[in-house]
Design a protein around this motif. Structure first.
Motif, short mmCIF file in Angstrom:
data_model
loop_
_atom_site.label_atom_id
_atom_site.label_comp_id
_atom_site.label_asym_id
_atom_site.label_seq_id
_atom_site.Cartn_x
_atom_site.Cartn_y
_atom_site.Cartn_z
N ALA A 1 3.74 -1.50 3.55
CA ALA A 1 3.30 -0.21 3.04
C ALA A 1 4.49 0.73 2.96
N TRP B 1 6.22 4.50 14.18
CA TRP B 1 4.82 4.08 14.20
C TRP B 1 4.68 2.92 15.17
N ARG C 1 5.19 4.56 3.78
CA ARG C 1 4.52 5.62 4.53
C ARG C 1 5.43 6.83 4.70
N TYR C 2 4.82 7.99 4.68
CA TYR C 2 5.53 9.26 4.86
C TYR C 2 5.48 9.66 6.33
N THR D 1 -4.99 7.24 3.60
CA THR D 1 -4.98 7.07 5.05
C THR D 1 -3.99 5.97 5.42
N PRO D 2 -3.48 5.97 6.66
CA PRO D 2 -2.53 4.93 7.08
C PRO D 2 -3.10 3.53 6.94
N TYR E 1 10.31 8.86 3.52
CA TYR E 1 9.48 7.72 3.15
C TYR E 1 10.09 6.45 3.71
N GLN F 1 0.84 -1.20 0.00
CA GLN F 1 0.00 0.00 0.00
C GLN F 1 0.87 1.25 0.00
N LEU F 2 0.49 2.25 -0.78
CA LEU F 2 1.21 3.52 -0.82
C LEU F 2 0.33 4.57 -1.48
N SER G 1 10.03 -0.17 10.70
CA SER G 1 10.16 0.75 9.57
C SER G 1 11.60 0.80 9.09
#
Length: 298
Positions: free
Chosen positions: A143, A151, A145-146, A131-132, A267, A98-99, A156
């Protein structure tokens, strides 16, 4: 606290009831027939009921035993199904990532042919979202994620730093003023991404200037549209890494000034800790980290 009978005893009972034979159940479980019989008796003692009639050494279920088997059979079937699904997932040949849609279209899609060469049997599914990601559903493997890399409950891996830079076509770049006369940029059309309204201010501030205004703006609500408009010669724009990376590489856009504004974010590839052992996530992680390594060659 949950109250469960010993699982080994349950396994022996389920197998013995399924085969209606202690010897066959023992072969299935890689035990001796006496061990299966002992486990079944221990379950009967735990429950306080008789599960089998034992006539001439041939076990047959009692009515209570048959009822108990019916109730636990579904549990065993679901446990087997969940175990098989999880085992297959750990080595499966598909990957769901997901991105952001704009990040996929401007950056990742251009790199995927390299991943397909490296992992030809890996089937890739990209899911765009603003959305996250929610990993609880089990549908998403990882995913991009920015953020700042922190998190809760997720691992990450840093990929690319977020930087703001001014970009335009090579033709427009020839007519731009020097850094000492940036106020003259006000005569050009400034392409603006409405999703991030302060990025022009941030870049101008990084140049040492505080005030900047222009009467010529082109507002667009997509990072991809901003870069396409700039590469078509409609004006000058703020590019962000990694969105603008390919445009700079192929020469459709150039960076006329060396000033870049760092946002302190970037990212990251993110995934639950237990996904780290999935083969598909391992392959993706190794490849992305290699692709995102800074190029130190001249």
């Amino acid at each position: 606290m949950r109250r469960f009978p010993p699982f080994a005893a349950l396994r022996s009972f389920e197998a013995a009831a399924r085969y209606n034979n202690f010897k066959l159940a023992a072969e299935d479980l890689c035990l001796s027939a006496s061990a299966v019989s002992h486990q079944v008796r221990s379950l009967e003692e735990y429950l306080g009921v008789q599960l089998f009639h034992r006539e001439k050494g041939k076990p047959t279920l009692t009515s209570i035993g048959a009822e108990y088997l019916e109730k636990i059979q579904d549990v065993f079937d679901r446990l087997e199904s969940a175990t098989n699904a999880t085992t297959k997932r750990g080595t499966r040949s598909s990957l769901t990532l997901q991105l952001l849609h704009s990040l996929a279209s401007c950056w990742l899609l251009l790199l995927l042919p390299k991943l397909k060469i490296r992992c030809p049997n890996l089937d890739i599914k990209l899911m765009s979202a603003t959305t996250p990601v929610e990993f609880s559903s089990g549908d998403i493997d990882a995913a991009i994620r920015y953020g700042d890399g922190n998190w809760l409950g997720l691992q990450s891996d840093f990929l690319i730093e977020d930087e703001l830079l001014l970009v335009c076509t090579p033709e427009i770049a020839k007519d731009l003023p020097s850094l000492d006369n940036l106020k003259q940029l006000e005569t050009h059309t400034l392409i603006h991404c409405s999703l991030t309204p302060d990025e022009w201010k941030e870049w101008i501030k990084a140049t040492g200037n505080e005030h900047f205004s222009s009467d010529h703006w082109l507002d667009l609500d997509s990072r991809g549209l901003v870069l396409e408009a700039a590469s078509s010669g409609l004006g000058i724009a703020i590019g962000r890494m990694p969105y603008v990376e390919e445009y700079l590489r192929n020469g459709r856009l150039v960076e006329p000034y060396s000033i870049r504004a760092k946002t302190g974010k970037g990212y990251y590839l993110v995934y639950p800790e237990h996904h780290a052992k999935f083969d598909n996530v391992v392959h993706l992680r190794e490849w992305l980290l290699e692709e995102c390594q800074p190029n130190t060659t001249d």
